[in-house]
Scaffold this motif. Structure first.
Motif, PDB file in Angstrom:
ATOM      1  N   ASN A 148       0.843  -1.188   0.000  1.00  0.00           N
ATOM      2  CA  ASN A 148       0.000   0.000   0.000  1.00  0.00           C
ATOM      3  C   ASN A 148       0.886   1.249   0.000  1.00  0.00           C
ATOM      4  O   ASN A 148       1.624   1.485   0.954  1.00  0.00           O
TER       5      ASN A 148
ATOM      6  N   LYS B 229       0.251   4.140   0.673  1.00  0.00           N
ATOM      7  CA  LYS B 229      -0.078   5.070   1.747  1.00  0.00           C
ATOM      8  C   LYS B 229       0.355   4.571   3.126  1.00  0.00           C
ATOM      9  O   LYS B 229       0.147   5.258   4.117  1.00  0.00           O
ATOM     10  N   SER B 230       0.939   3.388   3.169  1.00  0.00           N
ATOM     11  CA  SER B 230       1.384   2.851   4.458  1.00  0.00           C
ATOM     12  C   SER B 230       2.529   3.681   5.019  1.00  0.00           C
ATOM     13  O   SER B 230       3.371   4.189   4.276  1.00  0.00           O
TER      14      SER B 230
ATOM     15  N   GLU C 104       4.949   0.439   9.247  1.00  0.00           N
ATOM     16  CA  GLU C 104       4.200  -0.697   8.723  1.00  0.00           C
ATOM     17  C   GLU C 104       4.910  -1.308   7.520  1.00  0.00           C
ATOM     18  O   GLU C 104       5.003  -2.540   7.397  1.00  0.00           O
TER      19      GLU C 104
ATOM     20  N   SER D 109      -5.198  -5.718   7.825  1.00  0.00           N
ATOM     21  CA  SER D 109      -5.171  -4.341   8.311  1.00  0.00           C
ATOM     22  C   SER D 109      -4.473  -4.179   9.648  1.00  0.00           C
ATOM     23  O   SER D 109      -4.111  -3.081  10.031  1.00  0.00           O
TER      24      SER D 109
ATOM     25  N   THR E 274      -5.584  -4.639  12.873  1.00  0.00           N
ATOM     26  CA  THR E 274      -6.326  -3.902  13.894  1.00  0.00           C
ATOM     27  C   THR E 274      -5.995  -4.368  15.301  1.00  0.00           C
ATOM     28  O   THR E 274      -6.229  -3.645  16.267  1.00  0.00           O
TER      29      THR E 274
ATOM     30  N   HIS F 144      -5.227  -4.774  -2.275  1.00  0.00           N
ATOM     31  CA  HIS F 144      -6.081  -5.652  -1.470  1.00  0.00           C
ATOM     32  C   HIS F 144      -6.934  -6.527  -2.377  1.00  0.00           C
ATOM     33  O   HIS F 144      -6.931  -6.394  -3.611  1.00  0.00           O
TER      34      HIS F 144
ATOM     35  N   ARG G 281     -12.262   6.733   9.268  1.00  0.00           N
ATOM     36  CA  ARG G 281     -12.304   5.626   8.310  1.00  0.00           C
ATOM     37  C   ARG G 281     -10.903   5.307   7.816  1.00  0.00           C
ATOM     38  O   ARG G 281     -10.038   6.173   7.761  1.00  0.00           O
ATOM     39  N   ASN G 282     -10.703   4.046   7.387  1.00  0.00           N
ATOM     40  CA  ASN G 282      -9.434   3.672   6.778  1.00  0.00           C
ATOM     41  C   ASN G 282      -9.509   3.862   5.266  1.00  0.00           C
ATOM     42  O   ASN G 282     -10.492   4.400   4.751  1.00  0.00           O
ATOM     43  N   ASP G 283      -8.477   3.415   4.550  1.00  0.00           N
ATOM     44  CA  ASP G 283      -8.412   3.641   3.114  1.00  0.00           C
ATOM     45  C   ASP G 283      -9.548   2.961   2.359  1.00  0.00           C
ATOM     46  O   ASP G 283      -9.900   3.375   1.251  1.00  0.00           O
TER      47      ASP G 283
ATOM     48  N   LYS H  73     -13.802   1.716   5.662  1.00  0.00           N
ATOM     49  CA  LYS H  73     -14.339   1.053   6.850  1.00  0.00           C
ATOM     50  C   LYS H  73     -14.166   1.961   8.063  1.00  0.00           C
ATOM     51  O   LYS H  73     -13.127   2.599   8.246  1.00  0.00           O
TER      52      LYS H  73
ATOM     53  N   MET I  18     -13.309   2.997  11.669  1.00  0.00           N
ATOM     54  CA  MET I  18     -12.351   2.509  12.664  1.00  0.00           C
ATOM     55  C   MET I  18     -12.939   2.719  14.057  1.00  0.00           C
ATOM     56  O   MET I  18     -12.764   3.758  14.690  1.00  0.00           O
TER      57      MET I  18
END
Length: 500
Positions: free
Chosen positions: A82, A84-85, A89, A158, A160, A201, A486-488, A491, A493
């Motif tokens: 990703n 954007k990570s 990460e 993800s 979490t 993903h 929200r995440n990318d 969803k 959070m």
């Protein structure tokens, strides 16, 4: 050990054949036919064939699609990254997956976390045969027969509840999932798919790119989601649209003032939403404006796709349909082993699945892999659901964050969220539970009002939910926000809400 992409294999064997001239991929004004994709991906596959495992800098570009196809042709597991990570990460993923090199588009600036990896720039050859004569060209090498259990992708979750885990997805899971969706959606090589999803993903990459290629059809990626792009592509011959709820919400918001968008959506054969629940309110607004209903499916990184509303079934809002061909699905009690037999639309249980769509392991995590499965091979999804009398599955939340035990009842947050969003004064809603001395847990609503100056009162919202569901499902506490975290993938959070 059949080919993942029959049309691509055909184009490699016969560069002047019909398959070679079919459109495969289009990103903006850049596109590849199957012949051009074969001529581009095959040399790259030969170059990375001995790498062992490779990372792909998964920007929403033609280069990413070519890189993953090349890895699959070579039989080398690809690790989509990703862009954007954060550095921490990415550093974890690189250390955990230990790729031999990273594939990236020329000009991409890679972060320091990837500095230690050898880099291979992806050479996309558009119109590769334009300067050649029209005579018969020599066929390319036939891709080797690869075992169905061979790892195809390592997709990181993800994270979490800790650092992301790498789900090892075999070729078998990709082919069986895509073939099951072809059955459910009547998906053929004549379909042209539109989407604007990220490519790191399952939804955007496996369904959105590999799905059309397996069918011998084509995909038009928007690069960045915009309703204007949806209008353009669906008006220009595309037949299917994949999106997440955030995208469909934007579509629903735009429809009243955009008749061209409504007309374009009405022409689509299939509108599919996934990755999170699409609010019933958005379902209804889209259906009213276009005459087309969005269907939902349910899957996750470790299982790919489990259920879907079928193209020939009832597109019922708030459900994710029935199990796909080859997928076994059961609901269980809290002990995780006792199966629930109820099909009453009320009894909540954890979804467990079994079938050829499952991943093989979490990379380097035998403990986590063992904990994810029951002794008899069922994967514990952690998702809570009910089943309607006709077998349709309705997801009501995650076991860890969305199962609320209040006053002796087991309540799924998802159904309360849908009820809240049906209130005209609510733009967005999330529901959590918090400790309560009397009830065990009380229901907490997090509301983004449609009008920040005149939000609906807590009592009004409680009555609204009680009238639609049941009194014990009404929120006892209401918080008002400007936006939900929200995440990318869009969803919510909820862990961030609980700590606000």
């Amino acid at each position: 050990m059949s080919s993942l992409f029959p049309a691509l294999t055909e184009a490699l064997a016969d560069p002047d054949g019909t398959a070679a001239h079919r459109s495969a991929l289009r990103f903006g004004d850049r596109s590849l036919t199957y012949g051009e994709l074969a001529a581009t991906a095959a040399p790259l596959a030969a170059r990375v064939g001995e790498a062992g495992r490779i990372a792909v800098w998964a920007t929403p570009t033609l280069e990413t699609a070519v890189a993953v196809v090349a890895a699959l042709l070579a039989g080398v597991p690809a690790v989509p990254l990703n862009p954007k990570s954060g550095g921490g990460e990415l550093g974890h993923i690189v250390a955990d997956s230990a790729p031999a090199l990273v594939l990236a588009a020329p000009g991409d600036q890679l972060p320091d976390a990837l500095a230690s990896l050898p880099r291979v720039d992806i050479d996309v050859r558009i119109n590769v045969h334009a300067d050649l004569d029209t005579g018969v060209r020599a066929p390319g090498p036939t891709p080797p027969a690869l075992a169905d259990e061979l790892p195809a992708l390592v997709v990181y979750t993800s994270g979490t509840t800790g650092p992301p885990k790498g789900a090892v997805i075999p070729r078998r899971a990709i082919s069986t999932t895509l073939d099951a969706l072809a059955d459910a959606w009547r998906w053929t090589g004549d379909d042209v798919l539109v989407h604007g999803l990220p490519l790191f993903h399952v939804h955007g990459l496996i369904l959105g790119i590999l799905g059309p290629l397996r069918r011998g059809g084509s995909v038009r990626h928007l690069g960045r989601f915009e309703t204007a792009g949806v209008t353009r592509e669906l008006s220009g011959g595309a037949t299917m649209l994949f999106g997440v709820p955030t995208m469909y919400h934007r579509i629903a918001e735009a429809l009243p003032d955009d008749p061209a968008l409504a007309k374009a959506l009405a022409r689509a054969r299939l509108l599919v939403s996934g990755s999170a629940a699409l609010p019933v309110h958005d379902h209804e607004r889209i259906a009213e404006a276009t005459g087309r209903r969005v269907i939902e499916r349910y899957g996750m990184t470790e299982t790919l796709m489990n259920t879907s509303v079928r193209a020939d079934g009832e597109p019922r809002a708030g459900t994710v349909g029935v199990p796909l061909p080859g997928v076994e699905l059961r609901l269980t009690e809290e002990d995780g082993t006792t199966a629930l037999e109820a099909y009453d639309g009320e009894t909540v249980g954890e979804i467990q699945v079994r079938g050829p769509n499952l991943f093989t392991e979490y990379l380097n995590r035998p403990d986590a892999t063992a904990a994810a499965f029951t002794e008899d091979g069922w994967f514990r999804t952690g998702d809570m659901a009910v089943r309607d009398p006709d077998g349709y599955v309705r997801i009501v939340g995650r076991k860890a964050t969305d199962l609320i035990k209040s006053g002796g009842y087991k309540i799924g947050a998802g159904e309360i969220e849908n009820a809240l969003i049906e209130h005209p004064g609510v733009r967005e809603a999330a529901v959590t539970g918090e400790p309560d001395a009397d009830l065990g847990e009380r229901i907490v609503a997090w509301i983004v009002p449609a009008d920040a100056q005149k939000p609906p009162s807590a009592a009004e919202l409680a009555d609204h939910v009680a009238d639609r569901l049941a009194p014990h499902k009404r929120p006892r506490v209401v918080h008002y926000l400007g936006a939900l975290p929200r995440n990318d993938m869009g969803k919510i959070m909820k862990r961030a809400l609980a700590h606000d």
